[in-house]
Motif scaffolding. Structure first.
Motif, PDB file in Angstrom:
ATOM      1  N   ILE A 336       0.744  -1.262   0.108  1.00 21.02           N
ATOM      2  CA  ILE A 336       0.001   0.028   0.152  1.00 21.02           C
ATOM      3  C   ILE A 336       0.984   1.388  -0.004  1.00 21.02           C
ATOM      4  CG2 ILE A 336      -1.778   1.352   1.396  1.00 21.02           C
ATOM      5  CD1 ILE A 336      -2.813  -1.341   2.201  1.00 21.02           C
ATOM      6  N   LEU A 337       1.952   1.264   0.945  1.00 20.32           N
ATOM      7  CA  LEU A 337       2.850   2.410   0.884  1.00 20.32           C
ATOM      8  C   LEU A 337       3.527   2.509  -0.447  1.00 20.32           C
ATOM      9  CD1 LEU A 337       4.577   1.907   4.267  1.00 20.32           C
ATOM     10  CD2 LEU A 337       2.739   3.685   3.769  1.00 20.32           C
ATOM     11  N   SER A 338       3.907   1.286  -0.959  1.00 17.59           N
ATOM     12  CA  SER A 338       4.424   1.355  -2.647  1.00 17.59           C
ATOM     13  C   SER A 338       3.470   2.197  -3.495  1.00 17.59           C
ATOM     14  CB  SER A 338       4.884   0.073  -2.771  1.00 17.59           C
ATOM     15  OG  SER A 338       5.347   0.164  -4.169  1.00 17.59           O
ATOM     16  N   ALA A 339       2.401   1.897  -3.262  1.00 16.11           N
ATOM     17  CA  ALA A 339       1.167   2.387  -4.102  1.00 16.11           C
ATOM     18  C   ALA A 339       1.119   4.015  -3.970  1.00 16.11           C
ATOM     19  CB  ALA A 339      -0.205   1.812  -3.955  1.00 16.11           C
ATOM     20  N   ILE A 340       0.991   4.282  -2.878  1.00 14.55           N
ATOM     21  CA  ILE A 340       1.272   5.685  -2.560  1.00 14.55           C
ATOM     22  C   ILE A 340       2.179   6.546  -3.155  1.00 14.55           C
ATOM     23  CG2 ILE A 340       1.183   7.528  -0.483  1.00 14.55           C
ATOM     24  CD1 ILE A 340      -0.446   5.552   0.997  1.00 14.55           C
ATOM     25  N   VAL A 341       3.645   5.768  -2.944  1.00 17.33           N
ATOM     26  CA  VAL A 341       4.630   6.502  -3.486  1.00 17.33           C
ATOM     27  C   VAL A 341       4.558   6.457  -4.979  1.00 17.33           C
ATOM     28  CG1 VAL A 341       7.063   6.356  -3.647  1.00 17.33           C
ATOM     29  CG2 VAL A 341       6.087   5.823  -1.628  1.00 17.33           C
ATOM     30  N   SER A 342       4.100   5.411  -5.695  1.00 12.15           N
ATOM     31  CA  SER A 342       4.046   5.326  -7.142  1.00 12.15           C
ATOM     32  C   SER A 342       2.726   6.266  -7.522  1.00 12.15           C
ATOM     33  CB  SER A 342       3.623   3.707  -7.505  1.00 12.15           C
ATOM     34  OG  SER A 342       4.747   2.991  -7.322  1.00 12.15           O
ATOM     35  N   HIS A 343       1.859   6.534  -7.026  1.00  9.46           N
ATOM     36  CA  HIS A 343       0.864   7.498  -7.490  1.00  9.46           C
ATOM     37  C   HIS A 343       1.566   8.926  -7.319  1.00  9.46           C
ATOM     38  CE1 HIS A 343      -2.135  10.665  -6.979  1.00  9.46           C
ATOM     39  NE2 HIS A 343      -2.918  10.019  -7.668  1.00  9.46           N
ATOM     40  N   ALA A 344       2.315   9.371  -6.396  1.00 11.59           N
ATOM     41  CA  ALA A 344       3.231  10.724  -6.355  1.00 11.59           C
ATOM     42  C   ALA A 344       4.308  10.789  -7.674  1.00 11.59           C
ATOM     43  CB  ALA A 344       3.792  10.849  -5.162  1.00 11.59           C
ATOM     44  N   ASP A 345       4.777   9.319  -7.898  1.00 13.82           N
ATOM     45  CA  ASP A 345       5.900   9.629  -8.903  1.00 13.82           C
ATOM     46  C   ASP A 345       5.054   9.649 -10.291  1.00 13.82           C
ATOM     47  OD1 ASP A 345       8.179   9.306 -10.025  1.00 13.82           O
ATOM     48  OD2 ASP A 345       8.445   7.284  -9.969  1.00 13.82           O
ATOM     49  N   ALA A 346       4.004   9.022 -10.339  1.00 12.57           N
ATOM     50  CA  ALA A 346       3.201   8.999 -11.635  1.00 12.57           C
ATOM     51  C   ALA A 346       2.746  10.394 -11.918  1.00 12.57           C
ATOM     52  CB  ALA A 346       2.158   7.915 -11.834  1.00 12.57           C
ATOM     53  N   ASP A 351       9.638  14.195 -10.069  1.00 12.07           N
ATOM     54  CA  ASP A 351      10.488  14.255 -11.210  1.00 12.07           C
ATOM     55  C   ASP A 351      11.708  15.229 -10.495  1.00 12.07           C
ATOM     56  OD1 ASP A 351       8.543  13.195 -12.466  1.00 12.07           O
ATOM     57  OD2 ASP A 351       8.089  14.864 -13.618  1.00 12.07           O
ATOM     58  N   ALA A 352      11.829  16.021  -9.608  1.00 12.39           N
ATOM     59  CA  ALA A 352      12.886  16.696  -9.162  1.00 12.39           C
ATOM     60  C   ALA A 352      13.919  16.132  -8.444  1.00 12.39           C
ATOM     61  CB  ALA A 352      12.541  18.114  -8.547  1.00 12.39           C
ATOM     62  N   VAL A 353      13.556  15.026  -8.007  1.00  9.58           N
ATOM     63  CA  VAL A 353      14.321  14.276  -7.096  1.00  9.58           C
ATOM     64  C   VAL A 353      15.197  13.263  -7.975  1.00  9.58           C
ATOM     65  CG1 VAL A 353      14.425  12.586  -5.030  1.00  9.58           C
ATOM     66  CG2 VAL A 353      12.625  14.182  -5.283  1.00  9.58           C
ATOM     67  N   PRO A 354      16.697  13.621  -7.839  1.00 10.75           N
ATOM     68  CA  PRO A 354      17.210  12.734  -8.738  1.00 10.75           C
ATOM     69  C   PRO A 354      17.564  11.376  -8.248  1.00 10.75           C
ATOM     70  CG  PRO A 354      18.840  14.010  -7.296  1.00 10.75           C
ATOM     71  CD  PRO A 354      17.348  14.820  -7.114  1.00 10.75           C
ATOM     72  N   ASN A 355      17.605  10.518  -9.221  1.00 12.19           N
ATOM     73  CA  ASN A 355      17.797   8.996  -9.155  1.00 12.19           C
ATOM     74  C   ASN A 355      16.760   8.541  -8.152  1.00 12.19           C
ATOM     75  OD1 ASN A 355      19.971   8.904 -10.879  1.00 12.19           O
ATOM     76  ND2 ASN A 355      21.161   9.893  -9.071  1.00 12.19           N
ATOM     77  N   PHE A 356      15.345   8.991  -8.157  1.00 15.55           N
ATOM     78  CA  PHE A 356      14.551   8.289  -7.300  1.00 15.55           C
ATOM     79  C   PHE A 356      13.959   7.104  -7.460  1.00 15.55           C
ATOM     80  CE2 PHE A 356      10.160   7.616  -5.471  1.00 15.55           C
ATOM     81  CZ  PHE A 356      10.365   7.989  -4.384  1.00 15.55           C
ATOM     82  N   ARG A 357      14.124   6.294  -6.697  1.00 17.03           N
ATOM     83  CA  ARG A 357      13.282   4.940  -6.744  1.00 17.03           C
ATOM     84  C   ARG A 357      12.483   4.655  -5.654  1.00 17.03           C
ATOM     85  NH1 ARG A 357      17.607  -0.123  -5.990  1.00 17.03           N
ATOM     86  NH2 ARG A 357      18.446   0.588  -3.813  1.00 17.03           N
ATOM     87  N   ASN A 358      11.309   4.006  -5.792  1.00 19.19           N
ATOM     88  CA  ASN A 358      10.300   3.678  -4.734  1.00 19.19           C
ATOM     89  C   ASN A 358      11.006   2.930  -3.645  1.00 19.19           C
ATOM     90  OD1 ASN A 358       8.012   2.489  -3.281  1.00 19.19           O
ATOM     91  ND2 ASN A 358       6.959   2.660  -5.034  1.00 19.19           N
ATOM     92  N   PRO A 359      11.054   3.327  -2.409  1.00 20.20           N
ATOM     93  CA  PRO A 359      11.752   2.597  -1.158  1.00 20.20           C
ATOM     94  C   PRO A 359      11.211   1.447  -0.787  1.00 20.20           C
ATOM     95  CG  PRO A 359      10.350   4.446  -0.559  1.00 20.20           C
ATOM     96  CD  PRO A 359      10.199   4.625  -2.168  1.00 20.20           C
ATOM     97  N   PHE A 360       9.835   0.975  -1.276  1.00 20.52           N
ATOM     98  CA  PHE A 360       9.286  -0.387  -0.893  1.00 20.52           C
ATOM     99  C   PHE A 360       9.121  -1.434  -1.947  1.00 20.52           C
ATOM    100  CE2 PHE A 360       7.290   3.317   1.619  1.00 20.52           C
ATOM    101  CZ  PHE A 360       7.956   2.582   2.797  1.00 20.52           C
TER     102      PHE A 360
END
Length: 601
Positions: A336-346, A351-360
């Motif tokens: 669920i936390l991964s889905a919340i992060v993925s929604h923000a990323d999508a 976009d401004a965070v360099p080399n970001f990847r989902n932490p979950f």
């Protein structure tokens, strides 16, 4: 006023809070105040109104320390201050140091741009009364020479003081700044804790670095003010959660179900208790893994006194008496936390965070032992005999927790229709209906009347099995109608539905007790949902096609587009359903009108 008596100003006009510590309390003061003569803290403002507001917060901290000292002088323990349930965790030292450094340099830059403080402290009319005073420069001309000189001397003095304090490990010099920082972060303020000391040392390092750079500015060096570390670090967790709950806003877009929202709210609360209302850009894989490992340590079946504790406080307790949460449950929260992060990323928030990847991601989730996984098991013939031999089915017993006639009918309907507990519990009188074209009686599993279903494929019409008609389901419905029930009334008038996410949660607990204590079925893999597995097995034994019994149970499968029974008509569904033989355990059952007479209006 007492508050005003604690306010003092230094030679540059900066306000301080200062309160004398009584001689008798000095040996008992907490932290680095021990033995000191005064409780002193810079308010970092030259504005009297702002100083008054800041002094109110200082007074609360000061009174708390005085109370601690008074109790210590009497030989009593420190006062108990229950942690705030949603208090944030202590930020990491490197984060604290970076934020404080940026703040101090920003304040220095503002001081140089604002210029002489005498412009704020004295009006032109006041200065005109003393013609011998030095001329104050215009507002846009920066610092006056004498202001620049005095400011530099003060910076040199402070630099020496902070360096000396750092060499001694003396954090008292930054105590006020630490408390301000933690208050802004909604983090716990516990002066005697190791977390507090680490935070204070980080603030002290920031002051030492900042005054080195400020002195460089005094010499004319071009020292840029760094942006706040939070800049370009994405949204806060709380903001990302709200955005995820709202969805995209597009017509037809999917929003989280009520049960998912409850689970998500708990996962976000726990993550906030562990890492604070962190910005997603600062939520690294390391922090995600740390949270995952500690989430797996959480116990279940806790008493209320422990359940209310924040996650960090709870894990400090002795929890050996309680079983830990299952790995699959941990992974559900992480998904669920991964889905919340993925929604923000999508949506471009990261976009401004360099080399970001989902932490979950996968490396953070718990490894589930499939061999030990407690999957739901169907009921055996002996299990069904034990269940349907209890007093509810053989002696007309209607326990309070069973919800009246729901105790009798929900298990039978789940066994002979494959319906989910929540679907059956939400049925209304109108949802047990007769198709005018085929004459088939059916259960309308839908969302009308405020009902909810698990997935889109759950929307369906399920014919009433002939054995349910023989036992008396239609006679039961007619008894309700004869008693004054309307089409919109619940089919189970004595069943108390709870929250939308789990409408029959309390009833489920009652049925589990019936299984364990009444029927003697102790296998924890066997629950109400086992009726659904049993129905699937009966359907296969009757040689009904997978696509057909998926249509009956509302499962998605076969790659075929489906809507209300996968395109099968009620007549065909009824014919196929009739091929399923009712188990011997229910063939002797019969419902009698007298059993609900007391529930009718």
């Amino acid at each position: 006023m007492a508050l005003m008596s604690y306010l003092i100003r230094d030679r540059n006009g900066t306000y301080y809070f200062r309160r004398i510590i009584p001689q008798a309390l000095r040996p008992f003061m907490p932290g680095d105040w021990k033995g000191k003569g005064a409780w002193t803290k810079s308010l970092r403002t030259k504005d009297p109104a702002a100083a008054k507001k800041a002094a109110v917060r200082c007074l609360a901290d000061c009174v708390e320390d005085f109370e601690t000292a008074e109790r210590a002088a009497r030989g009593e323990p420190p006062p108990l201050r229950p942690p705030h349930r949603f208090a944030a965790a202590m930020p990491q030292p490197e984060e604290i140091e970076a934020e404080e450094l940026a703040r101090l340099l920003a304040e220095d830059e503002a001081e140089r741009l604002d210029g002489d403080a005498r412009r704020q402290l004295q009006t032109a009319e006041e200065r005109a009364q003393w013609p011998d005073l030095l001329e104050v420069p215009a507002p846009d001309s920066g610092m006056a020479d004498d202001h620049h000189h005095a400011y530099g001397l003060e910076a040199e003095e402070l630099s020496l003081e902070f360096r000396e304090a750092q060499s001694k490990g003396n954090i008292q010099i930054v105590d006020g700044a630490v408390r301000d920082y933690l208050r802004r972060k909604q983090a716990p303020i516990v002066p005697n804790s190791e977390d507090y000391r680490r935070a204070a040392l980080a603030v002290l390092r920031a002051h030492v670095r900042a005054y080195d750079l400020i002195l460089g500015r005094q010499r004319g060096d071009a020292v840029p003010t760094p942006p706040p570390p939070s800049a370009n670090r994405g949204p806060k967790l709380s903001d990302a959660f709200e955005a995820w709950k709202a969805g995209s806003g597009a017509r037809g877009s999917k929003k989280p179900a009520a049960k998912t929202l409850l689970e998500a709210g708990r996962a976000v609360r726990l993550l906030t208790e562990w890492h604070g209302d962190i910005r997603l850009g600062d939520l690294t894989r390391e922090k995600g893994r740390e949270f995952s490992l500690n989430l797996a340590r959480l116990p279940t079946h806790l008493p209320d006194t422990l359940r209310r504790l924040p996650m960090r406080e709870l894990l400090r307790r002795d929890l050996k008496a309680y079983p830990t949460v299952h790995a699959s449950t941990v992974n559900k929260s992480l998904n669920i936390l991964s889905a919340i992060v993925s929604h923000a990323d999508a949506t471009g928030k990261l976009d401004a965070v360099p080399n970001f990847r989902n932490p979950f991601g996968k490396g953070v989730k718990q490894v589930v032992d499939e061999r030990a996984e407690e999957s739901r098991e169907p009921f055996t013939k002996a299990d069904l005999t034990a269940i349907f031999s209890t007093g509810v089915f053989r002696a007309g017993a209607r326990p309070l927790g069973g919800g009246g006639e729901a105790a009798f009918w929900l298990p039978l309907m789940a066994l002979l229709s494959g319906g989910r507990q929540g679907e059956l519990a939400q049925l209304r009188v109108a949802d047990l209906a007769q198709d005018p074209e085929s004459g088939v009686w059916f259960l309308d599993i839908g969302v009308t009347g405020g009902r909810r279903v698990k997935t889109a494929s759950s929307l369906r019409r399920v014919p009433v099995h002939p054995e349910l008609e023989r036992i008396g389901l239609l006679r039961y419905r007619q008894a309700l109608v004869d008693g004054g029930a309307t089409p919109g009334d619940s089919l189970w008038p004595d069943l108390k539905l709870g929250r939308t996410a789990q409408p029959a949660g309390a009833w489920s607990k009652w049925f589990t007790r019936l299984l364990r204590e009444g029927a003697g079925i102790e296998d924890r893999r066997k629950v109400f949902h086992s009726f659904r597995h049993t129905f699937k097995r009966l359907a296969r034994d009757a040689r009904i096609s997978e696509e057909m019994h998926d249509a009956l149970t509302g499962h998605t499968g076969g790659g075929v587009g489906r809507e209300y029974g996968s395109g099968f008509g009620l007549k065909v569904l009824a014919q196929e359903l009739a091929r399923i033989e009712a188990p011997d355990a229910v063939r002797g059952l019969r419902w009698h009108v007298r059993e609900i007479s007391r529930h009718l209006p």
